[in-house]
Design an enzyme around this catalytic site. Structure first.
Site: not given
Ligand code: NAD
Length: 321
Positions: A67, A110, A138, A219-222, A292
């Protein structure tokens, strides 16, 4: 070569397809049949973009490819998604390019499927309250996929900007479920299953917020430096992940490992639970964490599934290449 454009993905790949593809590849990774190759991620010095690729090979599913894509912060102003990606699949027997597939929706499907697989295999069977931390792009995919894993009766959620929670309350309403916007302390006190899906660089959910028996899908920490939950929670949790090497370096566990709270040998591949070589949750009081981190093999798994569906349904574009 087969082309499946981004616009066709929504009509082809359902959540159940994504779930099955991700569960199978996690199992293959844990049994040694599938391997992710080192990730490349670079600031390209143009358009403030971060570009990279994730690749790997699944010998069980014969998915080989990568990817490619990243983050272009100026895209929104152009009416485009900031995160852009495409998946390239290669024939494992010949190396010929087999398919190019739009990767944007696939990434969301995914990622949500990974959390759903973790909930199915690790959460208490009597989990009833689902908590979501985050209301970005997400989060809606996460909520929809998670709701299919248990008989949830209520959704609680927190976001830094509470106005964005409306998108989650709409999904809860579609399912006929009550929804409440709550504080992080209230969320921890109420939820049996918690999904964190934010771009934070400091812990939001603290150790004191988390009750025994909770399952947390982080899931957010990557990336190095990101963080969603208090590293202290790891000390009293059983920790599972998609890939241990990513969990300790760029995943949520990076902080607990750096602080000496846990070591890599305390982290189990979720695939081992799927394969039945690890028992997973052993008591109703256990806290389980799924870290994740997002691996390339997930992308290849869902892209392969979508190519098969596109061919079967006659919507694949086939070009001589
Ligand atoms: P997005 O930009 O649409 O949304 C970001 C979210 O994070 C919002 O809810 C925002 O309020 C919040 N946020 C940002 N900074 C913040 C902070 N300092 N304190 C509290 N909340 C905060 O992003 P998204 O597309 O929804 O993706 C969310 C996260 O998931 C991203 O960090 C992205 O890199 C990660 N992600 C991980 C995977 C994985 O496989 N693990 C895959 C896709 C995305």
């Amino acid at each position: 070569m087969i082309i499946v454009p981004e616009r066709e993905i929504a009509g082809l790949l359902g959540r159940a397809d994504a779930y099955m593809a991700v569960e199978a590849v996690f199992a293959a990774m844990a049994s040694g049949d599938a391997r992710n190759f080192p990730v490349i991620r670079e600031a390209i010095g143009h358009a403030d973009a971060l570009y990279g690729f994730k690749s790997g090979f699944d010998r069980a599913g014969l998915a080989l490819g990568l990817k490619s894509g990243g983050y272009w912060p100026g895209n929104a102003a152009k009416g485009l998604t900031n995160h852009q990606s495409s998946v390239f699949l290669f024939d494992a027997d010949t190396g010929k390019c087999r398919a190019v597939v739009g990767g944007n929706l696939l990434t969301a499907l995914r990622t949500a499927a990974a959390a759903a697989v973790s909930i199915n295999h690790l959460a208490r069977v009597d989990a009833r309250v689902l908590g979501i931390v985050g209301a970005g792009h997400q989060s809606v995919f996460q909520l929809r996929a998670a709701l299919e894993q248990r008989d949830f009766t209520r959704v609680v959620a927190w976001n830094r900007d509470p106005a964005k929670l409306a998108r989650l309350s709409d999904v809860a309403a579609e399912h006929g479920l009550p929804f409440a916007a709550v504080s992080l302390a209230e969320l921890g006190a109420a939820a049996d299953v918690i999904i964190t899906i934010v771009s934070a660089h400091e812990p939001l959910l603290m150790d004191a917020h988390i009750r025994p028996g909770t399952h947390i899908s982080c899931m957010g920490t990557d990336t190095k430096g990101k963080q969603e939950i208090d590293a202290a929670i790891f000390a009293r949790a059983s920790v599972f992940t998609d890939e241990i090497a990513q969990s300790t370096s760029i995943g949520e566990a990076q902080h607990a490992v750096a602080a000496g709270i846990i070591s890599a040998d305390r982290i189990t591949a979720l695939g081992a639970v799927i394969n039945g070589t690890h028992q997973g949750r052993t008591s109703a009081d256990e806290i389980t964490i799924f870290d994740g981190t997002g691996v390339g093999l997930q992308d290849l798994a869902v892209a392969s599934a979508v190519v098969d569906l596109a061919v079967t349904q006659g919507v694949a574009t086939i070009v001589d290449f």
